[in-house]
Scaffold this active site. Sequence first.
Site, PDB file in Angstrom:
ATOM      1  N   PRO A 235      -3.739  28.082 -70.023  1.00 53.14           N
ATOM      2  CA  PRO A 235      -3.333  27.519 -68.728  1.00 53.14           C
ATOM      3  C   PRO A 235      -3.931  28.314 -67.569  1.00 53.14           C
ATOM      4  O   PRO A 235      -4.352  29.469 -67.738  1.00 53.14           O
ATOM      5  CB  PRO A 235      -1.796  27.642 -68.756  1.00 53.14           C
ATOM      6  CG  PRO A 235      -1.441  27.825 -70.192  1.00 53.14           C
ATOM      7  CD  PRO A 235      -2.588  28.528 -70.823  1.00 53.14           C
ATOM      8  N   GLY A 237      -4.350  30.753 -64.497  1.00 51.90           N
ATOM      9  CA  GLY A 237      -3.667  31.957 -64.041  1.00 51.90           C
ATOM     10  C   GLY A 237      -3.221  32.902 -65.125  1.00 51.90           C
ATOM     11  O   GLY A 237      -2.505  33.865 -64.841  1.00 51.90           O
ATOM     12  N   THR A 238      -3.606  32.666 -66.375  1.00 52.42           N
ATOM     13  CA  THR A 238      -3.125  33.522 -67.462  1.00 52.42           C
ATOM     14  C   THR A 238      -4.014  34.737 -67.697  1.00 52.42           C
ATOM     15  O   THR A 238      -3.673  35.584 -68.522  1.00 52.42           O
ATOM     16  CB  THR A 238      -3.015  32.715 -68.767  1.00 52.42           C
ATOM     17  OG1 THR A 238      -4.254  32.016 -68.995  1.00 52.42           O
ATOM     18  CG2 THR A 238      -1.889  31.709 -68.688  1.00 52.42           C
ATOM     19  N   GLY A 239      -5.138  34.831 -67.030  1.00 55.36           N
ATOM     20  CA  GLY A 239      -5.938  36.046 -67.118  1.00 55.36           C
ATOM     21  C   GLY A 239      -7.245  35.901 -67.875  1.00 55.36           C
ATOM     22  O   GLY A 239      -7.787  36.897 -68.360  1.00 55.36           O
ATOM     23  N   LYS A 240      -7.770  34.686 -67.989  1.00 56.63           N
ATOM     24  CA  LYS A 240      -9.025  34.488 -68.732  1.00 56.63           C
ATOM     25  C   LYS A 240     -10.191  35.170 -68.017  1.00 56.63           C
ATOM     26  O   LYS A 240     -10.963  35.915 -68.623  1.00 56.63           O
ATOM     27  CB  LYS A 240      -9.291  32.989 -68.885  1.00 56.63           C
ATOM     28  CG  LYS A 240      -8.202  32.241 -69.647  1.00 56.63           C
ATOM     29  CD  LYS A 240      -8.542  30.788 -69.839  1.00 56.63           C
ATOM     30  CE  LYS A 240      -8.546  30.029 -68.534  1.00 56.63           C
ATOM     31  NZ  LYS A 240      -7.235  29.977 -67.881  1.00 56.63           N
ATOM     32  N   GLU A 458      24.574  19.301 -55.807  1.00 57.29           N
ATOM     33  CA  GLU A 458      24.268  20.567 -56.481  1.00 57.29           C
ATOM     34  C   GLU A 458      25.438  21.044 -57.330  1.00 57.29           C
ATOM     35  O   GLU A 458      25.235  21.639 -58.398  1.00 57.29           O
ATOM     36  CB  GLU A 458      23.894  21.632 -55.443  1.00 57.29           C
ATOM     37  CG  GLU A 458      22.660  21.309 -54.617  1.00 57.29           C
ATOM     38  CD  GLU A 458      21.435  21.092 -55.478  1.00 57.29           C
ATOM     39  OE1 GLU A 458      21.348  21.679 -56.571  1.00 57.29           O
ATOM     40  OE2 GLU A 458      20.551  20.324 -55.065  1.00 57.29           O
ATOM     41  N   HIS A 461      25.183  19.330 -60.685  1.00 59.15           N
ATOM     42  CA  HIS A 461      24.245  19.998 -61.594  1.00 59.15           C
ATOM     43  C   HIS A 461      24.899  21.220 -62.231  1.00 59.15           C
ATOM     44  O   HIS A 461      24.805  21.430 -63.453  1.00 59.15           O
ATOM     45  CB  HIS A 461      22.997  20.447 -60.823  1.00 59.15           C
ATOM     46  CG  HIS A 461      22.051  19.334 -60.488  1.00 59.15           C
ATOM     47  ND1 HIS A 461      21.542  18.483 -61.433  1.00 59.15           N
ATOM     48  CD2 HIS A 461      21.516  18.947 -59.299  1.00 59.15           C
ATOM     49  CE1 HIS A 461      20.731  17.608 -60.852  1.00 59.15           C
ATOM     50  NE2 HIS A 461      20.699  17.864 -59.552  1.00 59.15           N
ATOM     51  N   ASP A 532      14.910  14.656 -59.815  1.00 57.52           N
ATOM     52  CA  ASP A 532      15.681  14.644 -61.066  1.00 57.52           C
ATOM     53  C   ASP A 532      15.269  13.466 -61.945  1.00 57.52           C
ATOM     54  O   ASP A 532      15.087  13.612 -63.157  1.00 57.52           O
ATOM     55  CB  ASP A 532      17.179  14.560 -60.763  1.00 57.52           C
ATOM     56  CG  ASP A 532      17.669  15.738 -59.942  1.00 57.52           C
ATOM     57  OD1 ASP A 532      17.032  16.802 -60.015  1.00 57.52           O
ATOM     58  OD2 ASP A 532      18.670  15.585 -59.221  1.00 57.52           O
TER      59      ASP A 532
END
Length: 655
Positions: A235, A237-240, A458, A461, A532
């Site tokens: 995905p 932003g995972t550091g590739k 809220e 929920h 929702d």
Amino acid sequence: MAGNNMKPNQNKSKFSPWIVYSSILAIILVINFLTNGSNLGDSKQLSLSKLFDYLEKGYVERVEFTRSAAKIYLTEEALQNSEFEELQRKTILGRENTGPQYITEIGNSEIFQKKLDQAATEGKLKEYKSETESNWGDLFINFLPIIIIIAFWLFMMRRMTGGGAAGGGGQIFSIGKSKAKLFDEKNDIKITFNDVAGLEGAKEEIEEIVEFLKNPEKYTSIGGKIPKGALLVGPPGTGKTLLAKAVAGEAKVPFFSLSGSDFVEMFVGVGASRVRDLFKQAKEKSPSIIFIDEIDAVGRARGKSNFSGSNDERENTLNQLLTEMDGFGSNTNVIVLAATNRAEILDKALLRAGRFDRQIYVDLPDVKEREAIFKVHLRNIKKVDNLDIDFLAKQTPGFSGADIANVCNEAALTAARKGKTAVDMQDFLDAVDRIVGGLEKKNKIITPEEKYAIAIHEAGHATVSWMCEHASPLVKVTIVPRGQSLGAAWYLPAERQIVRTEQMLDEMCATMGGRAAEKIIFDKISTGALSDLEKVTKQAKAMVTVYGLNEKIGNITYYDSSGQNEYNFSKPYSEETAKVIDEEISKLIEGQYQRAIDILSANRDKLIQLADLLCEKEVIFKEDLENIFGKRPFDSVSNSGESENTQKDSAEKEL
């Protein structure tokens, strides 16, 4: 180091297009000045009969003529005559009018020649001559538009091809050169594997590739072959890319870095030429590493979304890349690294063994890896001594390494904004809330009726999630507007590797609790449940069509991990099945909605009590729900009291 890296850019002169425009204007003015040296622009038209009259009177000193026209120069005595008063004025540039004073169209050249001969014989004309030589000034003026167009075209071509970028990309004759940036012992980067936290499995494989290049005999001596390529998948932003930078910092071998889009150009054949040049440079400096970021820009599967059937420049680039990767031998010591978050759309020929021998999946970090990532990003941040990093890791489920870096930076900015000398837990909680929910809008105008409706929503929920066994534990609930939402509830989801049917149903029921609460209290529903409804619809659709969790549809999935469905013109199921799918999705959602209504109806008084508390405090926590509902019976292991107190103290400081 940052300051040193900036110096070359500061000293580098920037080429401005206004220099070109100013040069063209200057050339035009110079030409105008030179052509006015003969005052041709100030010459007046004269009829042939009038010219013959001036010849008779002896006003003409010199005549220069061609086949079609003649230039007339008057004598100084004639210019003193009042008849020629207008010709005595100076030109626009302030120079004297030295002639020619008139220009005459020649009709019959024989008659004109006889008149000139007669006037010269009578002593009334000093000089006359025929002009057959070329006028270089006029010739230059005629070709000036073409020269300007060519110069402007060359200038635009230079701008489009990079304006003198490294690798020869700025020259029109070097457009096929590679744009890869070279990192070696002379131009290196200071990122190492110590700067990459988490990702232990990916780091282990990447470190082995670096070892291949540093000590290849260790593997080749027993018959092993150095892998030709490794694909980093995961995905965003995972550091590739960070892993690739760490390879560049650790390998101590030439490292060529570029993006997949650097191969793409408007000119046919440029992409393939750049691929050839890139591998040529890499082979010359072997052992070396090539890193192609976002390889899906050129590696997309061939033949897709190309309905015209015409030659595709991107496909030519991919074909050349396939040839180069499989063309050089294993003893060249050139390894190709690539990164993408869309591996499903890549061409199968690119993924086969012999090109990318390894596919390294870089997943989102778990709680332990998030804690390690926090420690890396907190090195350069002034923080309080008792900062609970473990709690921060638990409060950021689903965050990537880039998200955690953003949290740390946002926390530092928040602390600086408040005039603090160190970043504390409150700043990090504010940063997480801001990133997840958006910026607080305490000044947003909300009527009391709307505020109470938001509180009921809220509270619904919170109540349903409290009563459902598999729903995520509640952290806090707020009705302070934040971003595009008017209220929000924060949960701490369990990090599961697999999800069962009852767990998904409980999550859907808790999500529908807001609309169910509005229906019970007001007997009306509003538009506030849009997000929702979107969430539960996606969950229900996934249960039916992807995970095979519906009894009526059965153990069938219509999910295509290869991405081929994107290009199909028809659905992978019949119209009858589509109707059943729609019915089952609706049945799932309506069933959980009715279940939420039943739960809230049984706890109506507590729901109202919780909503009133929300209206009063605007932010409530797990401890407040325990005071109203009692201990949650499903929590085998409750969250630490320290974490709850930290959140509560933080909210009191906010309000």
